[in-house]
Design an enzyme around this catalytic site. Sequence first.
Site, mmCIF file in Angstrom:
data_model
loop_
_atom_site.group_PDB
_atom_site.id
_atom_site.type_symbol
_atom_site.label_atom_id
_atom_site.label_comp_id
_atom_site.label_asym_id
_atom_site.label_seq_id
_atom_site.Cartn_x
_atom_site.Cartn_y
_atom_site.Cartn_z
ATOM 1 N N THR A 34 -62.574 -74.715 -55.947
ATOM 2 C CA THR A 34 -61.473 -75.596 -56.330
ATOM 3 C C THR A 34 -60.204 -75.061 -55.686
ATOM 4 O O THR A 34 -59.935 -73.861 -55.728
ATOM 5 C CB THR A 34 -61.321 -75.651 -57.854
ATOM 6 N N LEU A 71 -59.081 -70.662 -61.282
ATOM 7 C CA LEU A 71 -59.683 -71.833 -60.661
ATOM 8 C C LEU A 71 -61.043 -71.408 -60.127
ATOM 9 O O LEU A 71 -61.217 -70.266 -59.676
ATOM 10 C CB LEU A 71 -58.819 -72.346 -59.504
ATOM 11 N N ASP A 72 -62.008 -72.317 -60.170
ATOM 12 C CA ASP A 72 -63.316 -72.009 -59.611
ATOM 13 C C ASP A 72 -63.188 -71.687 -58.130
ATOM 14 O O ASP A 72 -62.241 -72.119 -57.455
ATOM 15 C CB ASP A 72 -64.264 -73.199 -59.786
ATOM 16 N N LYS A 73 -64.148 -70.970 -57.609
ATOM 17 C CA LYS A 73 -64.135 -70.567 -56.202
ATOM 18 C C LYS A 73 -63.860 -71.747 -55.273
ATOM 19 O O LYS A 73 -63.039 -71.654 -54.354
ATOM 20 C CB LYS A 73 -65.485 -69.923 -55.839
ATOM 21 N N ARG A 77 -65.220 -80.647 -64.321
ATOM 22 C CA ARG A 77 -66.528 -80.919 -63.715
ATOM 23 C C ARG A 77 -67.529 -81.408 -64.764
ATOM 24 O O ARG A 77 -68.286 -82.361 -64.530
ATOM 25 C CB ARG A 77 -67.034 -79.664 -63.008
#
Length: 334
Positions: free
Chosen positions: A166, A162-164, A267
């Site tokens: 998120t 997961l992105d930082k 996104r």
Amino acid sequence: MKNTELIISSELDTEDTDDRVDTGSEVELRHLIFGEAQHGQRLDRALVEMVPEFSRSYLQQLIDLEGVTVNGVIVRKPSSRVKAADAGSIELRPTPQSQAFKPEAMALNIAYEDAHLMVINKPAGLVVHPAPGNWSGTLLNGLLAYDEKVVHLPRAGIVHRLDKDTSGLMVVARTRPVMDALIRLIAAREVSRQYVALAHQPWTGARAREVNAPIGRDPRNRLRMAVVDMERNAGKLARTDIELLQNSAQGCLVRCTLHTGRTHQIRVHMASISHPLVADTLYGGLAAAGLQRQALHACRLAFIHPVTQEAMLFQSVLPDDLKQALSQWGLSYN
């Protein structure tokens, strides 16, 4: 069927390195004399021959840290050429990268664990894997401290990211057979991953929409991803199903189901249909509703357990910052 409701207070390309430096004295200084075999070579290549127990990547890091001299002068470019009889020195010392894959105790929000795998509820702001700018304090570091077995696994058992900024659910393997099995399940699209997102602009048209658009590196900005024409630019097929949950005058709350797992997929796809995520400034979103991070949360994770063959289902309620954002826009999520 397991169904775990969680409340939390607040969403694989890096190459591992086994370089080890004795940190007892912190720095070991070695003096070198380049020979005929190194004459005319790039400095980094010559150092690989002179200090063969360390990787070229690690030696390049030492050059960047101004730890290498040739004839008494600090050399800052790995591509600099050396000559026979040049005298050099190299400071063998820990670098951020060489220390990245080390245990760091941290509080982990564990939704489920058994001998084979764990499901983690990641808070926004936590980086999953060490990378430039974040060589420590990552989920990987925390996993290494929590479970000594995962030190023997690539990426400490992390099979998706997961992105930082998120928040939400991730599955992590604890053994190599289970890691391989989870990777196969993800590749076969047999791991169900759903997200909730708060986006700009009220939703119009049908409540459900399929976005089937390839994603690749943005040719105009290499720091971003973008929907691309694969006849002109490199990219990979990507599909996201999007369903409207609630609308407001300011924007919309949607549920996104991933069918592929491309970098920044939700996104990029949301931005491509003129609904950038709130506070996702990289893709056209603006800070709003009190949010300073992208409004994306991995709310549901389902898969068949690779060992027990049991159907696993995990759900995570929204973190407080997203709840407060919804309240500001007159929205709610159950």
